[in-house]
Scaffold this motif. Structure first.
Motif, short mmCIF file in Angstrom:
data_model
loop_
_atom_site.label_atom_id
_atom_site.label_comp_id
_atom_site.label_asym_id
_atom_site.label_seq_id
_atom_site.Cartn_x
_atom_site.Cartn_y
_atom_site.Cartn_z
N ILE A 255 -1.85 11.71 -5.52
CA ILE A 255 -0.80 10.86 -4.92
C ILE A 255 -1.04 10.69 -3.43
O ILE A 255 -0.88 9.59 -2.89
N TRP A 256 -1.46 11.76 -2.74
CA TRP A 256 -1.78 11.64 -1.31
C TRP A 256 -2.91 10.63 -1.10
O TRP A 256 -2.85 9.84 -0.17
N ILE A 257 -3.93 10.69 -1.94
CA ILE A 257 -5.05 9.76 -1.81
C ILE A 257 -4.58 8.33 -2.03
O ILE A 257 -4.97 7.41 -1.29
N ILE A 258 -3.73 8.10 -3.00
CA ILE A 258 -3.21 6.75 -3.26
C ILE A 258 -2.38 6.25 -2.09
O ILE A 258 -2.53 5.11 -1.64
N ILE A 259 -1.50 7.10 -1.56
CA ILE A 259 -0.68 6.70 -0.41
C ILE A 259 -1.56 6.43 0.81
O ILE A 259 -1.37 5.44 1.52
N GLY A 260 -2.52 7.32 1.06
CA GLY A 260 -3.42 7.12 2.19
C GLY A 260 -4.23 5.84 2.07
O GLY A 260 -4.49 5.16 3.06
N THR B 248 -3.60 2.76 11.64
CA THR B 248 -3.57 2.85 10.18
C THR B 248 -4.83 3.50 9.63
O THR B 248 -4.76 4.24 8.65
N TRP B 249 -5.98 3.23 10.27
CA TRP B 249 -7.20 3.85 9.79
C TRP B 249 -7.22 5.34 10.08
O TRP B 249 -7.79 6.13 9.32
N PHE B 250 -6.59 5.74 11.17
CA PHE B 250 -6.47 7.16 11.47
C PHE B 250 -5.62 7.86 10.41
O PHE B 250 -5.99 8.91 9.90
N LEU B 251 -4.46 7.26 10.08
CA LEU B 251 -3.62 7.83 9.01
C LEU B 251 -4.35 7.85 7.68
O LEU B 251 -4.25 8.82 6.92
#
Length: 134
Positions: free
Chosen positions: A113-118, A2-5
């Protein structure tokens, strides 16, 4: 994992934000009007003739000179904009032929949105540990 993603997705989101901000840092915003569409015809061996439509935009630069230029973005099968439509442009101050269409969604909203999902990827298992047990 999860930290990698988290690192990959948030890193790509931040990268896209920084690249967009650096690209348009010195540009100024004007409103342009679509005056027509340039049609390009391409013969495809499998599909036959294909048509690509590029909008022709008219605007006045910061020096007061009227400009009428063809946008580099084209669309297959139908025009992106109807003639008479008003769009926002980001124009380079030194050369008014260098411009891009201002797109809040592609340049700012999607990277956020990418930052929020990540960020949510490692946080959700911490908030609901019973759901993510092995």
């Amino acid at each position: 994992m999860t930290w990698f993603l988290f690192t990959i997705i948030v890193g790509l989101g931040l990268y896209r934000l920084v690249v967009y901000a650096r690209r348009v840092k010195n540009y100024y915003k004007v409103t342009g009007t679509i005056v027509g569409n340039e049609v390009k015809t391409v013969d495809d061996a499998l599909m036959g003739k294909k048509y690509f439509y590029s909008p022709i935009v008219s605007f006045t630069d910061m020096h007061g000179h009227p400009q009428q230029l063809i946008c580099g973005a084209d669309n297959a099968d139908r025009p992106l904009y109807k003639p008479g439509a008003s769009i926002k442009l980001l124009v380079h101050p030194d050369d008014s032929t260098r411009f891009i269409m201002y797109d809040f969604v592609e340049g700012i909203l999607i990277p956020i949105i990418w930052i929020i999902i990540g960020t949510a990827i490692p946080i959700i298992p911490m908030l609901f540990p019973e759901t993510f047990k092995d």
